[in-house]
Design an enzyme around this catalytic site. Structure first.
Site, short mmCIF file in Angstrom:
data_model
loop_
_atom_site.label_atom_id
_atom_site.label_comp_id
_atom_site.label_asym_id
_atom_site.label_seq_id
_atom_site.Cartn_x
_atom_site.Cartn_y
_atom_site.Cartn_z
N ASP A 64 0.94 -1.13 0.07
CA ASP A 64 0.05 -0.16 -0.01
C ASP A 64 0.88 1.28 0.12
O ASP A 64 1.47 1.40 0.95
CB ASP A 64 -0.98 -0.20 1.11
CG ASP A 64 -1.94 1.11 1.25
OD1 ASP A 64 -1.42 2.21 0.88
OD2 ASP A 64 -3.07 0.66 1.33
N HIS A 65 1.26 1.97 -1.07
CA HIS A 65 2.21 2.77 -1.40
C HIS A 65 1.87 4.10 -0.49
O HIS A 65 2.99 4.67 0.08
CB HIS A 65 2.44 3.29 -2.75
CG HIS A 65 1.44 4.27 -3.14
ND1 HIS A 65 0.22 4.09 -3.52
CD2 HIS A 65 1.48 5.55 -3.16
CE1 HIS A 65 -0.49 5.03 -3.81
NE2 HIS A 65 0.40 6.06 -3.69
N HIS B 82 -5.64 3.00 1.05
CA HIS B 82 -4.99 4.14 1.47
C HIS B 82 -5.31 4.61 2.53
O HIS B 82 -4.66 5.02 3.66
CB HIS B 82 -4.66 5.09 0.38
CG HIS B 82 -4.15 4.37 -1.01
ND1 HIS B 82 -3.26 3.57 -1.05
CD2 HIS B 82 -4.26 4.58 -2.48
CE1 HIS B 82 -2.90 3.09 -2.22
NE2 HIS B 82 -3.68 3.91 -3.06
#
Ligand code: BG6
Length: 511
Positions: free
Chosen positions: A185-186, A248
């Protein structure tokens, strides 16, 4: 900084966008910072039949362009790219995985990686299971007994709903053990998201206030001014709730709301985050209308430019009911947060691009000054700006100099651009390094992904089952449907609009 052990990184989907825009530039940054292993190799895998040289040439041009590499660093880029190899492969073909195995073995002896391999699966999600099954069939997941470690990185989206996420987890866990699975999950790799942990747990002054006794409500925003660009096909089957919230923004929420972990390591940290997800008060189907507002952008003129509506975008159905805007209100049913409303908002084609968390503190119990005349004056807000203009802002009231006791709100503002370590690393840089180091703290664990879906899936089901639930249109370049403001209990409450007057052409601006 600890340097990772020698290893080989394979990238499935190497001719895709993510590789050139994020993965290679991040690996190159790590190389320049001397954070890659002493010896390493990277193998790109994809359908396009490149030779090693042709792939290096392509990466050279792509990375130079996307990462804006200055002339003097381009020579270093060339040297770095000597570590890159390419193997054309048909992801469906079992024989191609034995070719991969042979290539890994050959490079393994060359770079002395001792069988330490990372499989980065940056393909379309429909191939996640297939790739892992084939790796398993080749025994490429086996580790221990001196055969080196094996780790698999799964890109987003992880599942389409609760059932598919559970199925994917179950499948991966048949082949790999949980410790080998790194779900990206950036947002968790963003420096400013990591800093929320430091902000909360490395300072003594905020934590005593971080609860229902002092906090009135919490707002989490992640909005963008771009539309769906060339991703209409993907986005139309996803929508804002799946694309931004399930992953996110709920991850950001968990860091804001979690209890302090007993120590700073993956298990303790991720246990605390999961407890937040488990405490999310479910939104019942009959409450979706009250607690969730969805919208879709319509054609408009934004700063003199004609912008198409969502339904006119390439790859989007002409009668699409996919939401490009989502605002919701919900609660965390636990001791710390009981009764505190949390608000999340995301959208495409908003006036600006900004991701931030705003903590709204309760007002003083008794209004001595002018706050009672204008209820928002003197509000204490703490704004954690994830991007852009990364920083932390505290808003508080002061006495307007001069006669009387009028109160006005002023800002105490920290910007990352003011400190000497002003360059903020790419999220992927940190995440790739952590994976090489075997640190999964900033990756999503299986139970976290599933509990997030447990919270989100009923909303998706409600929309599907009740076509009367409204989907509001909003003109591109605006803050979304006005109904989003009705989520607040009190008439004088609203979302924060960080650049309401578009003073500088829709760029983020603090007012
Ligand atoms: C991605 C979404 O995961 O995150 C995109 O698929 C979105 O739709 C992007 O634009 C936002 O990321 P960032 O880092 O630009 O806030």
């Amino acid at each position: 900084m600890q340097k990772p052990e020698n290893c080989i990184i394979t990238i499935f989907g190497a001719s895709g966008d993510l590789t050139k825009r994020k993965l290679m530039p991040s690996l190159f940054d790590l190389y320049q910072k001397k954070l890659l292993p002493e010896k390493f190799a990277i193998i790109g895998l994809g359908r396009t039949p490149f030779t090693d040289e042709a792939f290096r040439e392509k990466m050279y041009n792509d990375v130079k362009t996307f990462a804006k590499i200055e002339a003097e660093k381009q020579r270093v880029l060339k040297v770095f790219l000597e570590n890159i190899h390419y193997l054309p492969m048909d992801i469906n073909n079992a024989d191609d995985y034995s070719k991969l195995k042979a290539r890994l073995e050959e490079l393994d002896s060359r770079v002395e990686s001792g069988g330490n391999y990372i499989y980065y699966v940056a393909t379309s999600p429909k191939f996640f299971e297939l790739v892992s099954r084939h790796l398993g069939m080749q025994g490429l997941q086996k580790q221990g007994g001196g055969t080196g470690w094996k780790r698999i990185v799964i890109e987003k989206p992880f599942g389409y709903d609760l059932d598919s996420a559970r199925k994917l987890n179950a499948h991966l866990q048949e082949i790999f053990i949980e410790d080998q699975i790194y779900r990206i999950d950036h947002y968790l790799g963003k420096e400013t998201v990591q800093n929320i942990l430091a902000f909360r747990f490395a300072n003594g002054i905020f934590e005593p206030l971080w609860n229902r006794n002092f906090i009135h409500h919490v707002e989490i925003t992640g909005v963008e001014n771009i539309g769906v660009e060339d991703r209409g096909g993907y986005y139309d089957s996803s929508g804002a709730l799946r694309d931004m919230v399930q992953n996110h923004l709920l991850q950001v929420l968990s860091i804001i709301a979690m209890e302090p972990p007993s120590k700073f390591e993956a298990t303790a940290l991720r246990n605390e985050k999961v407890k937040v997800f488990q405490s999310l008060s479910p939104i019942k189907p009959e409450d979706v209308k009250k607690q969730v507002v969805r919208g879709q952008y319509t054609g408009s003129t934004v700063r003199g430019e004609k912008v198409p509506g969502y339904r006119e975008e390439k790859g989007v159905a002409a009668d699409s009911r996919t939401e490009t805007f989502l605002a919701m209100k919900f609660y965390i049913g636990n001791w710390r947060w009981g009764g505190v409303p949390f608000y999340i908002r995301t959208g495409k084609r908003m006036p600006t691009r900004v991701s931030e968390v705003t903590i709204h503190f309760k007002k003083t119990p008794h209004a001595l000054f002018s706050q009672n005349l204008a209820p928002t004056v003197g509000d204490n807000q703490l704004v954690i700006r994830i991007q852009p203009d990364e920083g932390i802002l505290l808003k508080f009231g002061i006495k307007v100099p001069g006669a009387g006791f009028e109160i006005k709100t002023v800002n105490m503002d920290f910007h990352y651009s003011d400190i000497s370590e002003r360059t903020i690393p790419e999220a992927y840089e940190r995440l790739l390094l952590d994976c090489m180091l075997g640190d999964a703290s900033l990756y999503a664990r299986s139970d976290a992904v599933e509990t997030c879906w447990e919270f989100i899936s009923p909303i998706l089901d409600a929309w599907e089952n009740d076509p009367d639930l409204p989907l509001y249109g909003y003109p591109a370049g605006t803050w979304g449907p006005k109904e989003a403001s009705n989520l607040f209990d009190e008439s004088n409450e609203d979302w924060r609009y960080p650049c309401k007057n578009l003073a500088n052409d829709g760029e983020y601006c603090e007012l």
